[in-house]
Each structure stands twice: as structure tokens, then as C-alpha cells.
Enzyme design. Structure first.
Site, PDB file in Angstrom:
ATOM      1  CG  ASP A  64       4.716   2.999   7.378  1.00 30.18           C
ATOM      2  OD1 ASP A  64       3.789   3.537   6.745  1.00 30.18           O
ATOM      3  OD2 ASP A  64       4.535   2.010   8.128  1.00 30.18           O
ATOM      4  CG  HIS A  65       4.122   0.051   4.220  1.00 29.23           C
ATOM      5  ND1 HIS A  65       4.165  -1.267   4.659  1.00 29.23           N
ATOM      6  CD2 HIS A  65       3.618   0.759   5.252  1.00 29.23           C
ATOM      7  CE1 HIS A  65       3.683  -1.327   5.887  1.00 29.23           C
ATOM      8  NE2 HIS A  65       3.349  -0.116   6.281  1.00 29.23           N
TER       9      HIS A  65
ATOM     10  CG  ASP B 269       0.607  -1.530   7.604  1.00 30.97           C
ATOM     11  OD1 ASP B 269       1.475  -2.382   7.853  1.00 30.97           O
ATOM     12  OD2 ASP B 269       0.824  -0.301   7.611  1.00 30.97           O
TER      13      ASP B 269
ATOM     14  CG  HIS C  36      -3.904   0.151   6.797  1.00 31.33           C
ATOM     15  ND1 HIS C  36      -3.798   0.696   8.050  1.00 31.33           N
ATOM     16  CD2 HIS C  36      -2.748   0.471   6.153  1.00 31.33           C
ATOM     17  CE1 HIS C  36      -2.623   1.305   8.160  1.00 31.33           C
ATOM     18  NE2 HIS C  36      -1.973   1.193   7.020  1.00 31.33           N
TER      19      HIS C  36
ATOM     20  CG  HIS D   3      -0.396   0.078   2.527  1.00 29.88           C
ATOM     21  ND1 HIS D   3       0.413  -0.896   3.064  1.00 29.88           N
ATOM     22  CD2 HIS D   3      -0.481   1.045   3.487  1.00 29.88           C
ATOM     23  CE1 HIS D   3       0.784  -0.549   4.283  1.00 29.88           C
ATOM     24  NE2 HIS D   3       0.265   0.634   4.552  1.00 29.88           N
TER      25      HIS D   3
ATOM     26  CG  HIS E 283       0.006   4.335   4.724  1.00 38.06           C
ATOM     27  ND1 HIS E 283      -0.694   3.565   5.626  1.00 38.06           N
ATOM     28  CD2 HIS E 283      -0.847   5.295   4.306  1.00 38.06           C
ATOM     29  CE1 HIS E 283      -1.936   4.038   5.724  1.00 38.06           C
ATOM     30  NE2 HIS E 283      -2.049   5.082   4.935  1.00 38.06           N
TER      31      HIS E 283
ATOM     32  CG  HIS F 246       3.759  -1.849  11.301  1.00 36.17           C
ATOM     33  ND1 HIS F 246       4.579  -0.764  11.482  1.00 36.17           N
ATOM     34  CD2 HIS F 246       3.018  -1.584  10.191  1.00 36.17           C
ATOM     35  CE1 HIS F 246       4.340   0.137  10.532  1.00 36.17           C
ATOM     36  NE2 HIS F 246       3.400  -0.337   9.734  1.00 36.17           N
TER      37      HIS F 246
HETATM   38 FE    FE Z   1       2.589   0.758   8.035  1.00 34.39          FE
HETATM   39 ZN    ZN Z   2       0.109   1.609   6.535  1.00 32.67          ZN
END
Ligand code: FE
Ligand code: ZN
Length: 255
Positions: A60-61, A133, A114, A56, A58, A171
Site C-alpha cells: 500500500d506504499h 507508517d 513497522h 517502506h 508494503h 494513513h
Molecule cells: Fe501502510
Molecule cells: Zn505499512
């Protein structure tokens, strides 16, 4: 195919993963949270990455996408509906699609919740799934772009996979998830055993992932809305599974 997998931490609590088919040498990076630890894993293993599989959009990915693409000339695959927000994306995938990886195939499972376009990648030949996530150990992703009914349906798609499926997540949230889970399902002996194991692993600085679908079905409250004890604890004996799931998600948001 037996995948070789290298899992490591990125940022504060993101997992980085390299997955390699030893018969062809093809190597996937599952999400790119942070360049440094990914490069270190590449060096440590000696594996050359050929593709990034993005779950996805985001940051942090996807933060490492462009730097890794520049360095290795790899292909970036990600969900069609989030393509505009995934840096360097070369190829989009949709629900139900499969694509070749090494000597096997990867199945794409769209799991909105998410984010609206989140996808999971199922390496069916190896019984390994990367759930980003969407599904965490003892938890599930927060509902940023879709509401509870969509996430409930998404998790149902994942629980339809074979029980022996080995699950890697985005995570390391398992320890706090365990505390919450025990609050609504305190008499579940499989959960108590898992929570103790999680505490032991974390005390040693070790990851609590991967897990298995079988273990999650027995312990993860977000997959157990049908469970009579949880329903009784929530005072929701007559509610639908979807409504119970939504209540559990709501409680976790404010926990
Ligand atoms: Fe994440
Ligand atoms: Zn995420």
C-alpha cells in the site's frame, strides 16, 4: 524553501502526497499507494513529478511505483535495506544521509519498527516531515518486523526534530487512535480538544492530517510514555519509558 503540498486519499485510508519546490518545479510523490488518485492530483495541480520517495516496502506504499515511473520517467528513492522489495528503485538511502531536492535538502531518518528498514523524510528547510507508517497522529505503526524497543528508539529520533515540524503520515487512522488514546489518558485536555476536532473534521469528510510535532507531543500516547498520569493509569509508575511504550503498543494491538 516553502514546499507546496497536495494531500489526498488513496485506497481506503492511505494518504497520497505531492510536494513541490516552487523555485525549481521539482515535485516529489511521497509513497505511491494507488495510481489513479495520484494521476488525478498531478492533473489537478499541473505539477510534473520528478521523484518518488518511498518510506517502506508494503504494497500500500509502492503499488504505483512502476506505472508512475513508466509514465513520468521519474527517479525512485527508498531505504537501502528494503531495496529488493521496492519496485523500480533507482537510488537507496540510509540513516543520516541527506540529498538535494529543489533548492533545499532532505534528511533521511531510519525508523525501524513497522518494517525493519522504514525511513522518514525530513524537509528540514521547510520544517515538514513525512513519517509514513512510523508516526501517525495519535498513534504509531504496528510492529510487523521489529519489536517495541526499536520503535521506541525510532520515535525518539522523530521527537528530536523541531517542535514546529509539520508532520504528514501514511494513513488516516486518527479517529480510532483518538478513542484509544482517550482510554489511557482521559484527563489530557489537549487530547480532548484534538479528539473533538478530529470528530468534527471526519464528520465533514476532511483529513485530520497534517499535524505538528508539538501537537503530537502533547496528545499522542506513544510519545508520552514519560507522562506521570499515563503511567499511573497503567499502574506502571516505576517502569522504564520503553516498557510503558511497549505496554501501550500491546494494548493498542488488542484494542
Ligand atoms: Fe501502510
Ligand atoms: Zn505499512
Amino acid at each position: 524553501m516553502t514546499l507546496e503540498i497536495e494531500q489526498f486519499m488513496c485506497r481506503s485510508d492511505n494518504f497520497g502526497v505531492l510536494a513541490r519546490d516552487p523555485s525549481t518545479g521539482e515535485t516529489a510523490i511521497i509513497d505511491a499507494p494507488e495510481v489513479g488518485p495520484i494521476l488525478a492530483a498531478i492533473e489537478r495541480t499541473g505539477w510534473t513529478p520528478t521523484v518518488i520517495l518511498t518510506t517502506h516496502h508494503h504494497p500500500d506504499h509502492v503499488e504505483g511505483n512502476l506505472a508512475l515511473k513508466e509514465k513520468f520517467g521519474l527517479t525512485i528513492i527508498g531505504p537501502e535495506s528494503e531495496a529488493a522489495r521496492i519496485p523500480g528503485i533507482d537510488r537507496t538511502v540510509r540513516d543520516g544521509e541527506t540529498f538535494r531536492f529543489g533548492s533545499g535538502t532532505v534528511g533521511v531518518i531510519e525508523t525501524p519498527g513497522h518494517t525493519a528498514g522504514h525511513v522518514c523524510y525530513n524537509f528540514a528547510d521547510s520544517h515538514v516531515a513525512f513519517t509514513g507508517d512510523t508516526l501517525f497522529s495519535l498513534g504509531c505503526g504496528r510492529l510487523f518486523e521489529r519489536k517495541a524497543p526499536d520503535m521506541f528508539a525510532s520515535l525518539k529520533k522523530l521527537t528530536a526534530l523541531p517542535l514546529e515540524t509539520i508532520v504528514y503520515c501514511g494513513h488516516e487512522y486518527t479517529q480510532s487512535n483518538a478513542r484509544f488514546a482517550l482510554g489511557i489518558d482521559p484527563t489530557n485536555s489537549a487530547l480532548k480538544t484534538r479528539a473533538a476536532e478530529v470528530d468534527r473534521l471526519r464528520a465533514l469528510g476532511l483529513p485530520t492530517l497534517p499535524t505538528t510535532l508539538m501537537q503530537e507531543m502533547a496528545t499522542n500516547p506513544f510519545l508520552r510514555a514519560h507522562d506521570p498520569v499515563i503511567r499511573r493509569n497503567l499502574g506502571m509508575e516505576a517502569a522504564t519509558d520503553e516498557a510503558v511504550f511497549a505496554e501501550i503498543r500491546k494494548r493498542k494491538d488488542i484494542a
